[in-house]
Design a protein around this motif. Structure first.
Motif, PDB file in Angstrom:
ATOM      1  N   ALA A  77      11.442   7.759 -19.315  1.00 37.14           N
ATOM      2  CA  ALA A  77      11.499   8.004 -20.722  1.00 37.14           C
ATOM      3  C   ALA A  77      12.989   8.169 -21.260  1.00 37.14           C
ATOM      4  O   ALA A  77      13.161   8.610 -22.222  1.00 37.14           O
ATOM      5  N   SER A  78      13.766   7.214 -20.499  1.00 38.19           N
ATOM      6  CA  SER A  78      15.337   7.386 -20.964  1.00 38.19           C
ATOM      7  C   SER A  78      15.930   6.228 -21.373  1.00 38.19           C
ATOM      8  O   SER A  78      17.063   6.166 -21.759  1.00 38.19           O
ATOM      9  N   ALA A  79      14.864   5.294 -21.731  1.00 34.41           N
ATOM     10  CA  ALA A  79      15.364   3.940 -22.386  1.00 34.41           C
ATOM     11  C   ALA A  79      13.945   3.396 -23.084  1.00 34.41           C
ATOM     12  O   ALA A  79      13.067   3.229 -22.484  1.00 34.41           O
ATOM     13  N   PHE A  80      14.110   2.952 -24.396  1.00 34.76           N
ATOM     14  CA  PHE A  80      12.951   2.314 -24.859  1.00 34.76           C
ATOM     15  C   PHE A  80      13.398   1.548 -26.385  1.00 34.76           C
ATOM     16  O   PHE A  80      14.600   1.928 -26.597  1.00 34.76           O
ATOM     17  N   ILE A 111      16.658  13.430 -33.615  1.00 34.80           N
ATOM     18  CA  ILE A 111      16.461  12.100 -34.444  1.00 34.80           C
ATOM     19  C   ILE A 111      16.622  11.061 -33.358  1.00 34.80           C
ATOM     20  O   ILE A 111      17.570  10.962 -32.486  1.00 34.80           O
ATOM     21  N   ASP A 112      15.765   9.851 -33.522  1.00 35.14           N
ATOM     22  CA  ASP A 112      15.464   8.971 -32.599  1.00 35.14           C
ATOM     23  C   ASP A 112      15.769   9.274 -31.256  1.00 35.14           C
ATOM     24  O   ASP A 112      16.640   8.711 -30.505  1.00 35.14           O
ATOM     25  N   LYS A 113      14.756  10.004 -30.732  1.00 36.14           N
ATOM     26  CA  LYS A 113      15.004  10.453 -29.337  1.00 36.14           C
ATOM     27  C   LYS A 113      13.618  10.080 -28.785  1.00 36.14           C
ATOM     28  O   LYS A 113      12.407   9.665 -29.430  1.00 36.14           O
ATOM     29  N   VAL A 133       7.153   9.821 -33.045  1.00 36.44           N
ATOM     30  CA  VAL A 133       7.061  10.934 -34.205  1.00 36.44           C
ATOM     31  C   VAL A 133       8.482  11.246 -34.152  1.00 36.44           C
ATOM     32  O   VAL A 133       8.951  11.613 -33.102  1.00 36.44           O
ATOM     33  N   ASP A 134       8.903  11.768 -35.262  1.00 31.94           N
ATOM     34  CA  ASP A 134      10.127  12.425 -35.335  1.00 31.94           C
ATOM     35  C   ASP A 134      10.322  13.951 -36.152  1.00 31.94           C
ATOM     36  O   ASP A 134       9.264  14.223 -36.733  1.00 31.94           O
ATOM     37  N   ILE A 135      11.393  14.501 -36.443  1.00 29.98           N
ATOM     38  CA  ILE A 135      11.488  15.706 -37.151  1.00 29.98           C
ATOM     39  C   ILE A 135      10.698  15.708 -38.326  1.00 29.98           C
ATOM     40  O   ILE A 135      10.672  14.757 -39.184  1.00 29.98           O
ATOM     41  N   TYR A 194      16.736   3.385 -27.800  1.00 28.09           N
ATOM     42  CA  TYR A 194      17.277   4.450 -27.259  1.00 28.09           C
ATOM     43  C   TYR A 194      17.693   4.115 -25.746  1.00 28.09           C
ATOM     44  O   TYR A 194      17.096   3.266 -25.003  1.00 28.09           O
ATOM     45  N   PRO A 195      19.104   4.682 -25.373  1.00 31.03           N
ATOM     46  CA  PRO A 195      19.442   5.873 -26.116  1.00 31.03           C
ATOM     47  C   PRO A 195      20.854   5.508 -26.946  1.00 31.03           C
ATOM     48  O   PRO A 195      21.515   6.065 -27.527  1.00 31.03           O
ATOM     49  N   ASP A 196      21.166   3.996 -26.726  1.00 29.13           N
ATOM     50  CA  ASP A 196      22.447   3.528 -27.251  1.00 29.13           C
ATOM     51  C   ASP A 196      22.688   3.356 -28.829  1.00 29.13           C
ATOM     52  O   ASP A 196      23.546   3.464 -29.814  1.00 29.13           O
ATOM     53  N   TRP A 197      21.426   2.907 -29.178  1.00 32.36           N
ATOM     54  CA  TRP A 197      21.450   2.393 -30.548  1.00 32.36           C
ATOM     55  C   TRP A 197      20.694   3.079 -31.571  1.00 32.36           C
ATOM     56  O   TRP A 197      19.597   2.503 -31.920  1.00 32.36           O
TER      57      TRP A 197
END
Length: 207
Positions: A93-96, A46-48, A192-194, A125-128
């Motif tokens: 792709a480690s922050a957005f 989720i939220d990745k 898109v997500d799960i 992402y990734p903190d919030w």
């Protein structure tokens, strides 16, 4: 400000991060079908960073796209048809940042409270992720209700500035938030997500 339009064929060959994508025709319209890679699908996703990466760089500007989303047959109970736009994606792709829709939470679906106020979501992402935003902002200021439903085309538009993101759905402003991370420059993504099968069409980016 320069506007770029992206065809489905061009997006079908764009880089992907943890998703699969292909050009299809749905409801008489050419679109890009995007789902998570088959090996993914657990709640941990989720939220990745799960998106098609659009070949454009943006710091501030406007992104708009038509989205149709629905559940896949084996969707988990928590799935709501999550699909949206990511922006300012860094090269790794480690922050957005992102804004996405939950059409099963749309008002026409008559979801119970508080789901009726959770049809549109911002996260960084990734903190919030959405849960931390809810915990830190119990007033729900980073999500909002909307008149949307699954399996129906929805027009999502993001107006992005240094300190603020405004989301409009079908021409109506539904959410305005202060950025949770310092403004930067990066790529755009179709997110898109799960449990979701999402279709994207008529992508335009103005920067």
């Amino acid at each position: 400000m320069v506007t770029q339009e992206f065809s489905t064929d061009s997006l079908a060959t764009a880089p992907r991060n943890r998703v699969t994508a292909r050009s299809v025709v749905i409801q008489g319209r050419q679109a890009l079908r995007v789902v998570l890679e088959p090996r993914l699908g657990s709640a941990e996703m989720i939220d990745k960073p799960t998106f098609v990466i659009v070949p454009v760089t943006l710091a501030n500007g406007v992104i708009e796209v038509d989205i149709l989303s629905r559940l896949v047959p084996d969707a988990p109970p928590i799935a709501r048809g999550f699909a949206g736009i990511a922006c300012r994606i860094n090269p790794e792709a480690s922050a957005f940042e992102a804004v996405y829709l939950r059409p099963l939470n749309g008002r026409p679906m008559n979801p119970p409270p508080p789901r009726d106020q959770r049809a549109v979501q911002y996260f960084a992402y990734p903190d919030w992720d959405f849960q931390r935003l809810r915990d830190c902002h119990p007033d729900g200021s980073y999500e909002a209700g909307a008149d949307i439903r699954p399996d129906t085309w929805m027009h999502l538009k993001l107006a992005i500035s240094h300190h603020q993101v405004t989301a409009s759905v079908d021409g109506r402003i539904v959410l305005t938030v202060q950025n949770k991370v310092p403004a930067t420059q990066g790529a755009v993504g179709l997110w898109v997500d799960i449990g979701t099968e999402a279709f994207f069409s008529n992508l335009r980016v103005s920067a």
